[in-house]
Each structure stands twice: as structure tokens, then as C-alpha cells.
Design an enzyme around this catalytic site. Structure first.
Site, short mmCIF file in Angstrom:
data_model
loop_
_atom_site.label_atom_id
_atom_site.label_comp_id
_atom_site.label_asym_id
_atom_site.label_seq_id
_atom_site.Cartn_x
_atom_site.Cartn_y
_atom_site.Cartn_z
N SER A 185 45.76 39.12 40.46
CA SER A 185 44.37 38.76 40.76
C SER A 185 43.95 37.57 41.24
O SER A 185 44.93 36.73 41.60
CB SER A 185 43.72 39.02 39.29
OG SER A 185 44.18 37.60 38.73
N LYS A 186 42.75 37.46 41.40
CA LYS A 186 42.20 36.19 42.19
C LYS A 186 42.55 34.98 41.39
O LYS A 186 42.94 33.96 42.07
CB LYS A 186 40.70 36.36 42.58
CG LYS A 186 40.08 35.22 43.16
CD LYS A 186 38.82 35.50 43.46
CE LYS A 186 37.67 34.43 42.61
NZ LYS A 186 37.94 33.29 42.56
#
Ligand code: GLU
Length: 506
Positions: free
Chosen positions: A262-263
Site C-alpha cells: 500500500s501507499k
């Protein structure tokens, strides 16, 4: 694989923010497949969820694709005969299909308000609108037909939901995963048409894939749970024979393999997850992208291609043309692919080595000009670049690796020299400087011969004089061959640097 209809694939992002590297990989695999089969690659913007729409995101997506060389054959800017290519602009075309399903008894009107549904969720923590409870909720299945008609006539806001069959199995053949099947009992009655008349993703994706004659769908594994809804929609709308073949691409995992990348992992571990910088218009926060971090697009694309695919050999470096030739769905793995930033950097390093000077020079010139405010001869810069290229992970590393070619060292690593510095060494350098001055030909080989002959004439050790010489010219213990450095710097500069360094070493 025998392909009966023309290959037409699509990348269908929602314009909700920066583009995750997984998204670019999806675009890439679609693109490679299309090119390989002489087909069309389509960009379709899936913007039906207006609550998640983010201004600027569509432009950003297009710029990412352009940067990566993934050029759509049809897109909002370059429409073919299947437009419009933005779902919001296709809004009027969807309702009829949802209504058709209601008529056939395969979907229904649901009048539950947001508050009513919230109340249900509070009461039943695992609330799902499904065959188990739909008769207790407010919809055209539970209400008498007259009441439904009345509500519709009065313009009561409503959605249209698919009526998932109870106790059924929905199965299809995924190009990557083989046979995949789902129990319909585990799938809720998804909304197809929202109260504002916009279709949801589920309805729009099926209608558009049919209308745009999409033949194959490559999309992320996270869409697999939606597949049974899509499959039933193809069937219910009577289009089953035209359904595209599906390939659900493996997830891209965190470096430790524990879950989807994920970011936030990028922020936490200090690497980019987005293709390019993304600026949040509300907060002004910048999320770093691969492009701005110094990745060459060829390296980024090459790295992405290998996240979940290989050609069955040890080869890791592929040009875009090779990827088009060699890509095969059969070699895409089912298992998630771990993202490894060190490996990503290795790809960049390899691509910088492969890049021609001409490709890199615009960036290099910019670096030199910003650092020195001076203009150097192009031939000189090219020679320096050839010497240090092997050492660069990012083009920006050029300055740390080669600043001494453009400005004299601002300091010396004296700790590496001082402890063993003595008058013999000082004398050696004073004399060697004079002899350099008289040297007729200034090239690495002759400089080296003179330097080493003098060392043996004086009964000194090569190992003990090479390092001081390097530090005089470079400032530190790094850089390419010291005689090559001397050659490029030129005689006058070398003599000056020797004179300047001696006092610092004593
Ligand atoms: N709009 C979906 C997305 O944002 C597309 C999923 C699909 O390819 O079906 O990724």
C-alpha cells in the site's frame, strides 16, 4: 491460444488519486497482450463514483501512461468508434439494462434509505443485503406490486439491485488461475444502478466491456470477488457468448510478503509506490513517485513486467519490444509478487548502464549547470559520463560520483592520508608534479608509467602513493581509475590540485 475475435483490451482506472504501481502493471499487461496480438488497447475512465472523483487524477493517469510509453489506441482524447470513453458521459446508456433485468425478475428496485441501511448495519454487524434478508427490506420483492408502482410514480429515490440466486455456484475459467468458482450465497445483492441514475462499477463495467467489444480483461486480483456478479450480469443480459476472457493478475505484496503493498508501506519504508509524484490538492501533501525519484521509464516498466511474470529463463532485462514479443499469459504466476525496492534500483542501475550518452545528457547537463553555474564542453561531459555511468543507481547520483571533474575538491579525506604521510611522500609528489609538467603526451597510460616508474626508482610502494594521489584529485577514496581522472582533468588542473593538497596532508 486461438483468438476468434479481434483482440481488444482495456485499462479502466477510476480517477481517484495517484496511480499505484500495480495499476501501471495492469495497464502494461493489457498493452503487451494487445500489441502482441495486433489488437487494440483502450483507455476507459471509470468515473461513475462521483463521491470519489478527484480533479486532476485523469490527467495524471494519462501522463503516467505516456511516460511509460503505454500508448492507448482509443481514449477520451483519441476516441475510436466506441466512445465516449468516460463512463460519466455514457450515463444515459446504462439504465435500460438495469430495467431489463428488473423486468426479467433478475434484479429489483430497492427503496431503503441510507438511514434505514445504517440502522440495519448497527443492528447486524455483518449486514449484507442478500437472499437471506431481502424480503424483510424495502424493495420490489417484499412490497406489493401496487405499492412499488406507487413509489416509482411518486419519484421515490431507489436503487436497482441484482438478485443473486440462492445456493448457486458461478464458475469461470481464468486465464491465469484456471477454473474459479464462487458460491452465490456468499455474494450480496450488489447495487447496479444508484439513486442518482449513475450505474455502479459492476453494471458499467459489464455494459461497457460488451459495447466496446472487449475480448480479454487483465485486471488486479482484488477484482476477483466481483467476478461472480459480472459473470451473472453477462449471462442475465443474454450476452454470455460474447463475454471476454478474464485474467486476474497476482497481487503486488509488501517486501516481507505480508499483505498487499500500500501507499502507506512506501511512506513507512521510504520508497515510492506511485508511478509519478502525486499532489493532494486539499492538503498539498506530495506522495513521491518513481519518476521523480530518478527512475528511467524503461527501468520502471521492466521492473513492473517482472512482478508476476518471467519468460522462463534467467533473463531479467527486457526492452519494451522484447516484452511485446515474449510476454505470455501462461507465464504469469498466481502467487502474489513481492515488491523489492533494492531490485527496483538494480533495474534502474542496469538501464542507466544501457542508456546512450545522448539519452542521459539533457538531465546531466541540467545537473552540472545547477551545481556549477558554468557550461562545460559536451565532449568532456560525455567522457566523464562514460567513466562513471557504471556507478549510478539514479541519474542524480552523477554529481556525487563526479563533481570533482567540474569543481576542485572542497575538502580532503585527510584521515585516509595523514597518519602515513611523511617527507618522502611529500618530496615524491613535488618531483612527480615537475615531471608531469614536462610530460609531452598527456594520457592515462603515460601518466601511469611515469608515476609508477618514479615510485620504483625511489624504492617506494605503489600501494602507498596511489591513495594520496586519488585524494588530491578527487577529495575522497572513490571514483574511476585515477590515471584516467588525471588525463581528463588535464595537466594544468592536476598540477594545481597536487600543489594545493600537499599542505593539507602535512
Ligand atoms: N475501475 C476499476 C479500477 O479502478 C476497474 C476494474 C476492472 O478492470 O474491471 O481498477
Amino acid at each position: 491460444m486461438s483468438l476468434h475475435k479481434k483482440v481488444r483490451v482495456r485499462f479502466a482506472p477510476s480517477p481517484t488519486g495517484g496511480l499505484h504501481l500495480g495499476g501501471v502493471r495492469t495497464a502494461l499487461f493489457n498493452y503487451l497482450f494487445a500489441r502482441q496480438h495486433g489488437g487494440d488497447f483502450i483507455l476507459r475512465i471509470e468515473d461513475t463514483d462521483q463521491t470519489r472523483f478527484v480533479p486532476g487524477a485523469e490527467e495524471y493517469i494519462k501522463e503516467c501512461l505516456a511516460w511509460c510509453g503505454i500508448v492507448p489506441d482509443e481514449s477520451p482524447e483519441n476516441p475510436g468508434s466506441y466512445g465516449p470513453y468516460r463512463q460519466s458521459e455514457r450515463k444515459p446508456s446504462y439504465r435500460q439494462y438495469a430495467e431489463q433485468l428488473v423486468e426479467k425478475g433478475l434484479a429489483y428496485y430497492a427503496f431503503d434509505t441510507a438511514e434505514e441501511l445504517d440502522a440495519q448495519r448497527k443492528q447486524h454487524p455483518n449486514f449484507r443485503y442478500s437472499h437471506e434478508n431481502r424480503l424483510q427490506l424495502r424493495n420490489s420483492l417484499s412490497l406489493a406490486p401496487a405499492e412499488t408502482n406507487q413509489l416509482l410514480a411518486a419519484g421515490e429515490p431507489h436503487t436497482i439491485r441484482i438478485k443473486m440466486p440462492a445456493d448457486g455456484i458461478v464458475a469461470f475459467e481464468d486465464m491465469i488461475r484456471g477454473k474459479v468458482s464462487f458460491e452465490t450465497n456468499l455474494v450480496d445483492d450488489k447495487v447496479l444502478l444508484k439513486a442518482d441514475g449513475m450505474p455502479t462499477y459492476h453494471l458499467a463495467v459489464v455494459v461497457d466491456d460488451r459495447m466496446m467489444e472487449i475480448s480479454h480483461v487483465f485486471r488486479g486480483e482484488e477484482w476477483l470477488p466481483s467476478a461472480p456478479v459480472h459473470l451473472l450480469l453477462w449471462e442475465y443480459l443474454g450476452w454470455k457468448d460474447e463475454m471476454p476472457q478474464w485474467a486476474h493478475l497476482p497481487l503486488i505484496l509488501k517486501p516481507d510478503g505480508n499483505g498487499k503493498l500500500s501507499k502507506r508501506d512506501g511512506d513507512r519504508l521510504g520508497f515510492p509506490v506511485y508511478a509519478m509524484n502525486w499532489v493532494d490538492a486539499k492538503t498539498g501533501d506530495v506522495t513521491k513517485g518513481f519518476r521523480e525519484m530518478g527512475f528511467l521509464s524503461q527501468a520502471f516498466v521492466n521492473m513492473l513486467a517482472l512482478l508476476g511474470w518471467n519468460d522462463g529463463t534467467e533473463q531479467e532485462i527486457f526492452t519494451a519490444t522484447e516484452l511485446v514479443e515474449k510476454f505470455s499469459v501462461d507465464r504469469v504466476s498466481k502467487a502474489g509478487a513481492k515488491f523489492d525496492f533494492e531490485k527496483a534500483k538494480w533495474f534502474n542501475h542496469e538501464w542507466i548502464k544501457k542508456a546512450s550518452n545522448a539519452d542521459l545528457l539533457p538531465q546531466i547537463n541540467h545537473i552540472i549547470e545547477t551545481q556549477t553555474n558554468r557550461v562545460f564542453e559536451e565532449g568532456y561531459i560525455a567522457e566523464v559520463l562514460s567513466l562513471v555511468k557504471e556507478r549510478l543507481t539514479f541519474v542524480e547520483d552523477f554529481w556525487t560520483q563526479s563533481s570533482f571533474f567540474f569543481t576542485e575538491p572542497s575538502s580532503y579525506d585527510v584521515d585516509a592520508v595523514k597518519p602515513k604521510w611523511n617527507s618522502d611522500k611529500q618530496l615524491f609528489f613535488e618531483e612527480v608534479a615537475q615531471e608531469f609538467n614536462e610530460l609531452a603526451s598527456w594520457n592515462a597510460a603515460d601518466i601511469e608509467t611515469l608515476f609508477k616508474t618514479k615510485i620504483s626508482d625511489k624504492g617506494l610502494k605503489v600501494g602507498e602513493l596511489m591513495m594520496p594521489f586519488r585524494i588530491m584529485l578527487v577529495g575522497g577514496k572513490f571514483g574511476p581509475d585515477v590515471f584516467k581522472i588525471a588525463e581528463l582533468l588535464g595537466k594544468t588542473e592536476v598540477l594545481e590540485r597536487i600543489q594545493r593538497a600537499i599542505p593539507a596532508f602535512s
